[in-house]
Design an enzyme around this catalytic site. Structure first.
Site: not given
Length: 307
Positions: A102-103, A282, A43, A130, A100, A233-234, A76, A257
């Site tokens: 989660y997609e 995000h 990201s 990220a 991902h 998450m990746s 992306h 973050n």
């Protein structure tokens, strides 16, 4: 395509068709037809593709590749970029925007690009992401070279190698104690020093979660207690499939973050801190990534030039 309905033979056919499609698109640029390195841009890090030489270059949207899913996440771009990097003109394929879990995609679908890279001749995977900083020493803008990971979904059964094994790629039981190659990590730090880049770079453990929610306060404390330095998450599914396919791996997290881990105020606190103080977004992820991307690009340009 769930792991229960996964057919290795059908999956292999899809990969072969995708490889044939890309070979056809690269036929007029033979110097790009055998990429040595695959770069996956996280990201806000799509600018890594800018380190490729202006010519020759071939861009292919994901929706033009059979079997390849489309990225749906803001930031992306959703395309493969083939080009050359550095004075030694190292041929690379750059994945600008990843897929991902989660997609809504299966792990077979999210890792399809890595298997495809193997068929095209790729030897090294360079993967970026990220991530949220869990280690209290980390601040947004820091970098972390991944030395190890915790595959939390995998420990609960959601694993990219679940189901029939693809024997044509790797073994049933894949070791991961050597997943993040020491020599590649060492090369990265050497190039950072040569370039005089002062941005702080740590080495640490990446904790993989399914997402798409950012972590709760209790989850941040849990991740910290179990040894995670950064959370995202990746990356881990791609790394596992890369190692299963015999690829060498270099992985980097950009800390965008800081995870909020302190307990929320109680009802009896007279002047409690706002619950949204330090809360991740995000937009913050993309902003921090854009600020640090120039340093990341420069180090990778000089690192990949040696591969």
């Amino acid at each position: 395509m769930s792991s229960l309905s996964f057919d290795p033979q059908e999956y292999t056919k899809q990969l072969e068709v995708a490889a044939e499609t890309l070979n056809g698109l690269l036929a007029d640029t033979p110097e790009l037809a055998k990429p040595r390195v695959m770069i996956i841009c996280g990201s806000g890090l799509g600018g890594i593709a800018d380190i490729l030489a202006a010519e020759p270059k071939v861009e292919v949207p994901y929706n033009k590749i059979p079997g390849f899913k489309t990225s749906t996440v803001p930031g992306h771009a959703g395309k493969l970029v083939f080009g050359l990097i550095g004075s030694k003109k190292v041929p690379v394929m750059c994945m600008v925007g990843r897929l991902h879990f989660y997609e809504g995609y299966s792990f077979q679908e999210t890792t399809f690009p890595v298997r495809l890279a193997k068929l095209l001749g790729v030897e090294v995977l360079v993967v970026t992401n990220a991530a949220g900083g869990v280690n209290p020493d980390y601040v947004p803008g820091d970098l972390m070279i991944i030395t190890d990971h915790i595959n939390f979904p995998g420990m609960a059964g959601y694993h990219p190698l679940r189901g029939p094994n693809m024997d044509n790629f790797g073994p049933r039981f894949q070791p991961l104690s050597d997943a993040y190659e020491h020599s590649l990590r060492k090369l990265f730090f050497e190039k950072k020093k040569e370039l005089g880049i002062t941005r702080k770079v740590y080495e640490g453990t990446y904790f993989f979660v399914a997402g798409p929610t950012f972590e709760s306060r209790a989850e941040v404390r849990f991740i910290r207690a179990t040894g995670g330095d950064a959370v995202g998450m990746s990356t881990v599914p791609e790394v596992i499939i890369a190692r299963h396919s015999g690829l060498r791996v270099l992985a980097l997290s950009l800390i965008t973050n800081a995870g909020v881990g302190e307990k929320p105020p109680t009802s009896f606190d007279e002047e409690p801190k706002p619950l949204d103080e330090g809360m991740a977004s995000h937009a913050e992820v993309l902003e921090t990534a854009n600020e640090a991307s120039k340093d990341v690009q420069k180090i990778f340009e000089y690192t990949i030039n040696e591969l």
